[in-house]
Write a protein that holds these residues in place. Structure first.
Motif, PDB file in Angstrom:
ATOM      1  N   GLY A   1      -4.842  32.253  57.395  1.00 48.78           N
ATOM      2  CA  GLY A   1      -3.748  32.856  56.644  1.00 48.78           C
ATOM      3  C   GLY A   1      -2.760  31.781  56.238  1.00 48.78           C
ATOM      4  N   ALA A   2      -2.490  31.676  54.920  1.00 44.50           N
ATOM      5  CA  ALA A   2      -1.678  30.560  54.432  1.00 44.50           C
ATOM      6  C   ALA A   2      -0.603  31.038  53.466  1.00 44.50           C
ATOM      7  CB  ALA A   2      -2.569  29.535  53.746  1.00 44.50           C
ATOM      8  N   MET A   3       0.397  30.174  53.290  1.00 48.29           N
ATOM      9  CA  MET A   3       1.517  30.505  52.400  1.00 48.29           C
ATOM     10  C   MET A   3       1.926  29.256  51.620  1.00 48.29           C
ATOM     11  SD  MET A   3       5.360  31.815  53.399  1.00 48.29           S
ATOM     12  CE  MET A   3       5.789  30.244  54.150  1.00 48.29           C
ATOM     13  N   VAL A   4       2.257  29.463  50.334  1.00 48.84           N
ATOM     14  CA  VAL A   4       2.800  28.385  49.508  1.00 48.84           C
ATOM     15  C   VAL A   4       4.301  28.316  49.793  1.00 48.84           C
ATOM     16  CG1 VAL A   4       3.131  27.516  47.174  1.00 48.84           C
ATOM     17  CG2 VAL A   4       1.035  28.773  47.756  1.00 48.84           C
ATOM     18  N   VAL A   5       4.778  27.194  50.291  1.00 47.16           N
ATOM     19  CA  VAL A   5       6.162  27.081  50.765  1.00 47.16           C
ATOM     20  C   VAL A   5       7.158  27.341  49.647  1.00 47.16           C
ATOM     21  CG1 VAL A   5       7.867  25.508  51.752  1.00 47.16           C
ATOM     22  CG2 VAL A   5       5.522  25.508  52.618  1.00 47.16           C
ATOM     23  N   ARG A   6       6.972  26.767  48.488  1.00 55.64           N
ATOM     24  CA  ARG A   6       7.968  26.872  47.410  1.00 55.64           C
ATOM     25  C   ARG A   6       8.157  28.308  46.924  1.00 55.64           C
ATOM     26  NH1 ARG A   6       7.604  27.304  42.159  1.00 55.64           N
ATOM     27  NH2 ARG A   6       5.353  27.024  42.238  1.00 55.64           N
ATOM     28  N   SER A   7       7.055  29.012  46.699  1.00 59.06           N
ATOM     29  CA  SER A   7       7.127  30.353  46.110  1.00 59.06           C
ATOM     30  C   SER A   7       7.029  31.474  47.139  1.00 59.06           C
ATOM     31  CB  SER A   7       6.020  30.529  45.074  1.00 59.06           C
ATOM     32  OG  SER A   7       4.735  30.427  45.700  1.00 59.06           O
TER      33      SER A   7
ATOM     34  N   THR B   1      -5.385  33.537  51.574  1.00 58.57           N
ATOM     35  CA  THR B   1      -6.305  33.091  52.622  1.00 58.57           C
ATOM     36  C   THR B   1      -6.920  31.751  52.233  1.00 58.57           C
ATOM     37  OG1 THR B   1      -6.851  35.373  53.219  1.00 58.57           O
ATOM     38  CG2 THR B   1      -8.384  33.648  53.927  1.00 58.57           C
ATOM     39  N   LEU B   2      -6.802  30.786  53.125  1.00 59.96           N
ATOM     40  CA  LEU B   2      -7.408  29.474  52.895  1.00 59.96           C
ATOM     41  C   LEU B   2      -8.821  29.486  53.457  1.00 59.96           C
ATOM     42  CD1 LEU B   2      -6.448  26.477  51.956  1.00 59.96           C
ATOM     43  CD2 LEU B   2      -6.689  25.990  54.395  1.00 59.96           C
TER      44      LEU B   2
ATOM     45  N   PHE C   1       0.143  35.115  60.077  1.00 61.55           N
ATOM     46  CA  PHE C   1      -0.481  36.437  60.141  1.00 61.55           C
ATOM     47  C   PHE C   1      -1.714  36.362  61.037  1.00 61.55           C
ATOM     48  CE2 PHE C   1       1.172  37.561  55.618  1.00 61.55           C
ATOM     49  CZ  PHE C   1       2.467  37.515  56.107  1.00 61.55           C
ATOM     50  N   GLY C   2      -1.938  37.366  61.836  1.00 62.14           N
ATOM     51  CA  GLY C   2      -3.056  37.343  62.766  1.00 62.14           C
ATOM     52  C   GLY C   2      -2.645  36.666  64.060  1.00 62.14           C
TER      53      GLY C   2
ATOM     54  N   TYR D   1      -7.532  35.209  47.434  1.00 64.32           N
ATOM     55  CA  TYR D   1      -7.082  36.513  47.930  1.00 64.32           C
ATOM     56  C   TYR D   1      -5.554  36.532  48.039  1.00 64.32           C
ATOM     57  CZ  TYR D   1     -11.981  36.262  49.354  1.00 64.32           C
ATOM     58  OH  TYR D   1     -13.337  36.074  49.366  1.00 64.32           O
ATOM     59  N   LEU D   2      -4.921  36.148  46.952  1.00 65.27           N
ATOM     60  CA  LEU D   2      -3.468  35.988  46.946  1.00 65.27           C
ATOM     61  C   LEU D   2      -2.752  37.326  46.810  1.00 65.27           C
ATOM     62  CD1 LEU D   2      -3.482  32.908  44.580  1.00 65.27           C
ATOM     63  CD2 LEU D   2      -3.159  32.868  47.043  1.00 65.27           C
ATOM     64  N   ASP D   3      -1.435  37.297  47.084  1.00 60.76           N
ATOM     65  CA  ASP D   3      -0.616  38.496  46.958  1.00 60.76           C
ATOM     66  C   ASP D   3      -0.730  39.085  45.552  1.00 60.76           C
ATOM     67  OD1 ASP D   3       0.281  38.177  49.525  1.00 60.76           O
ATOM     68  OD2 ASP D   3       2.123  37.139  48.956  1.00 60.76           O
ATOM     69  N   THR D   4      -0.646  40.391  45.489  1.00 61.40           N
ATOM     70  CA  THR D   4      -0.665  41.052  44.179  1.00 61.40           C
ATOM     71  C   THR D   4       0.740  41.110  43.599  1.00 61.40           C
ATOM     72  OG1 THR D   4      -0.404  43.196  45.254  1.00 61.40           O
ATOM     73  CG2 THR D   4      -2.659  42.459  44.810  1.00 61.40           C
ATOM     74  N   ASN D   5       0.805  41.461  42.323  1.00 60.37           N
ATOM     75  CA  ASN D   5       2.073  41.604  41.608  1.00 60.37           C
ATOM     76  C   ASN D   5       2.931  40.343  41.672  1.00 60.37           C
ATOM     77  OD1 ASN D   5       1.399  44.344  41.061  1.00 60.37           O
ATOM     78  ND2 ASN D   5       2.216  44.937  43.084  1.00 60.37           N
TER      79      ASN D   5
END
Length: 288
Positions: free
Chosen positions: A182-188, A193-194, A230-231, A208-212
């Motif tokens: 489970g991964a996140m782009v720091v800036r945005s 999922t990586l 997450f997890g 499998y990025l966030d929607t909208n």
């Protein structure tokens, strides 16, 4: 029958014998009171041989001196080579100490940056395959290591513990295609999922990025990616790498990004296993 030619050493020896005889004749004549004319004539004839004998003596002395100089130079060269060998050993030792000091500083920084994590140091004792997908460490269940524990390098997330014995453990790295983080782009702040390296790819894939979400602004080359927490496997905030390419799927146009992993899978010797969190419960056995 063909005459055998005299070799140079034999010729020189004959000349030296003749020279000695001719040099001795004037002395013998003087003892027998022979006439000065005869003595002068023989002395004149023998003078070239006398000079030759003198030159030969000086040459012999020079040769002996040259041999002594050669032996001295040979000994000096041997001594110098020994000193060079010692200096090379000292340089190798200093380089090893420098490497160890750099690693120690990196891991002290790593612990400082992750104060909420309980870290156990471990060393790679076996590279299970040349692709760097799995490695074996010198820590096992008797050191508090369990399946599912995250493994860090000084540069970032390295992988997760996949097998454990009493004294060792096997780590599946982020380079393996079966790994999902489970991964996140720091800036945005966008989550996804990586996935580990797929066949033919040099970088991990964030999908499998966030929607909208407006992906044209949410994903940019150079963006830093971290674990999102997450997890149960990976605590949040552990650095993973940075985005090097952004694209969209050819069929459903779903966006994705390729991420260059910060962990160095070729040079790292020492790793850290996350065995727990200082503000929470100890990590136990869990599925990766």
């Amino acid at each position: 029958m063909r005459r055998k030619k005299l070799t140079l050493p034999k010729q020189l020896a004959i000349c030296l014998v003749i020279a000695l005889l001719l040099c001795a004749i004037p002395t013998a004549l003087s003892l027998t009171q022979t006439k000065d004319v005869i003595r002068g004539t023989i002395t004149t004839l023998s003078s070239p041989f006398t000079r030759l004998l003198s030159s030969a003596g000086k040459a012999a002395q020079g040769a002996m001196a040259s041999r002594d100089d050669y032996e001295n130079l040979k000994q000096q060269l041997s001594d110098a080579q020994g000193e060079i060998g010692k200096l090379k050993d000292q340089l190798s030792t200093l380089e090893q100490l420098k490497k160890e000091n750099e690693q120690l500083r990196e891991y002290l920084d790593l612990k400082q940056e992750n104060k909420d994590l309980i870290l156990t140091d471990a060393a790679i004792i076996y590279n299970n395959d040349p692709s760097g997908r799995t490695v074996t460490l010198n820590r096992g269940s008797r050191h508090g290591v369990a399946v599912g524990m995250p493994v860090l390098s000084a540069s970032g997330l390295y992988g997760t513990v996949s097998e454990v014995s009493a004294a060792t453990c096997k780590v599946t790295t982020l380079r393996d295609e079966t790994v999902f983080v489970g991964a996140m782009v720091v800036r945005s702040g966008i989550n996804g999922t990586l996935c580990g390296l797929q066949a033919g790819n040099e970088h991990a894939k964030l999908q499998y990025l966030d929607t909208n979400v407006d992906y044209q602004t949410a994903l940019q080359v150079g963006d830093v990616v971290v674990t999102n927490g997450f997890g149960e496997t990976y605590p949040g905030g552990i650095i993973i790498g940075e985005i090097v390419e952004v694209g969209a799927d050819a069929y459903d146009r779903s966006p994705y990004a390729y991420v260059r992993l910060y962990a160095d899978y070729g040079a790292t010797d020492v790793l850290m296993i996350v065995t727990g969190q200082s503000g929470g419960e100890e990590v136990t056995d869990r599925e990766p």
